[in-house]
Design an enzyme around this catalytic site. Structure first.
Site, PDB file in Angstrom:
ATOM      1  N   LYS A   1      28.880  37.571  34.925  1.00  0.00           N
ATOM      2  CA  LYS A   1      27.788  36.782  34.072  1.00  0.00           C
ATOM      3  C   LYS A   1      28.601  36.370  32.787  1.00  0.00           C
ATOM      4  O   LYS A   1      28.485  35.295  32.431  1.00  0.00           O
ATOM      5  CB  LYS A   1      26.417  37.698  33.758  1.00  0.00           C
TER       6      LYS A   1
ATOM      7  N   GLN B   1      20.242  43.940  32.391  1.00  0.00           N
ATOM      8  CA  GLN B   1      20.755  43.938  33.698  1.00  0.00           C
ATOM      9  C   GLN B   1      19.752  45.184  34.363  1.00  0.00           C
ATOM     10  O   GLN B   1      20.141  46.161  33.795  1.00  0.00           O
ATOM     11  CB  GLN B   1      22.107  44.503  33.596  1.00  0.00           C
TER      12      GLN B   1
ATOM     13  N   ASP C   1      16.045  35.420  32.701  1.00  0.00           N
ATOM     14  CA  ASP C   1      15.996  35.652  33.939  1.00  0.00           C
ATOM     15  C   ASP C   1      14.641  35.202  34.584  1.00  0.00           C
ATOM     16  O   ASP C   1      14.547  35.244  35.742  1.00  0.00           O
ATOM     17  CB  ASP C   1      15.893  37.197  34.113  1.00  0.00           C
TER      18      ASP C   1
END
Ligand code: NDP
Length: 282
Positions: free
Chosen positions: A52, A96, A119
């Site tokens: 990422k 995460q 997200d």
């Protein structure tokens, strides 16, 4: 033989489009920053986080890295998130997942400000998705839609069977296909006669988390097959939820694993980061 949908190439196209857009926004003095938080040192999470950060660097988005020890308390993590929520220079916040067991995942998701939730997991963004309002889309299902559209596969009017109903893949996938005017059926572990149901699908999207589960018997001749699953087999090689070699001769188009849905997830995360930049500076 099926058309192999090239997720690597399509995700690269998207990254290049975003890179151009970010450069154009930068020329107007607009900048984006993504805060990436990892708790603990799970090796798979470290690989995802690094990918990422690399994608951010490629596109021209600044990334801030917070590598917290495994024993970080929930309150410490929430305090960091609240600080980043209040920081106007941060457009996106990503924690995460999974986090260690002593931290409640739903509490983390709810604490991230919805306008920084790249997200797309915050209940407010999930609600917006359901009623069709603009908001951050969950990255993996949004990536599947891009794969289909950019491969010229018509969705409207098709019967789509989504196998799996998780909050991060199956459910939002079904809603997005409905938004694209497919007729959608969602299957799960209690579904009766899964094979017969799957054989009715024009577009079969599989996210069950069981390696090579879907064989040719589940697939109608000429169907489009999208494999969201990712696993490592005995030889440490990646494979999906679909038995690719057996299914591909019967499909009109199919995603491979690796190189199908996987690369799209990060591309769509980057798209959400740029979206947050557009919103924040509009
Ligand atoms: P979950 O384990 O959260 O959900 C699995 C779903 O599949 C559940 O809804 C479950 O039903 C259903 N299911 C399980 N077994 C069966 C069965 N025998 N028949 C029918 N349905 C079944 O998984 P995720 O949605 O998080 O992930 C699915 C897969 O996608 C995994 O392999 C994961 O690694 C991969 N993944 C890939 C990503 C990518 O970037 N490409 C991103 C996210 C996930 P029930 O609800 O009844 O238990």
């Amino acid at each position: 033989m099926a058309h192999i949908i090239d997720g690597k190439q399509i995700s690269q196209e998207i990254r290049d489009e975003l890179k151009k857009e970010v450069a154009a926004l930068a020329a107007q003095g607009r900048e984006a920053t993504l805060a990436v938080i990892q708790v603990g040192t799970d090796p798979a999470s470290t690989v995802y986080v690094n990918n990422k950060k690399k994608a951010c660097a490629y596109i021209g988005i600044r990334s801030l890295s917070y590598e917290l020890p495994e024993e970080t308390t929930e309150e410490e993590l929430l305090t960091l998130i609240r600080k980043l929520n209040a920081d106007d220079t941060v457009n996106g916040i990503l924690v995460q997942l999974p986090v260690p067991g002593h931290i409640r995942e739903d509490e983390i998701i709810r604490t991230i400000a919805p306008e920084k939730d790249v997200d797309g997991f915050h209940p407010q963004n999930v609600g917006k998705l359901l009623i069709g309002e603009p908001g951050f889309l969950p990255c993996t299902p949004a990536g599947v839609i891009q794969l289909l559209k950019r491969s010229g596969i018509e969705i409207a009017g098709k019967h789509c069977v989504v196998v799996g109903r998780s909050n991060i893949v199956g459910k939002p996938m079904a809603v997005l296909m409905l938004r694209e005017n497919a007729t959608v059926t969602v299957a799960h572990s209690k579904t009766r006669d899964l094979k017969a149901l799957c054989r009715q699908a024009d577009i079969l999207i599989v996210a069950i988390g069981k390696p090579r589960f879907i064989t040719a018997e589940y697939v109608k001749e000429g169907a489009v097959v999208i494999d969201v699953g990712i696993h490592r087999n005995e030889d440490n090689k990646l494979c999906g939820d679909v038995l690719f070699e057996e299914v591909s001769p019967h499909a009109s188009a199919i995603t491979p694993v690796p190189g199908g849905v996987g690369p799209m997830t990060i591309a769509m995360l980057m798209d959400n980061c740029v979206e947050s930049m557009r919103n924040a500076n509009a």
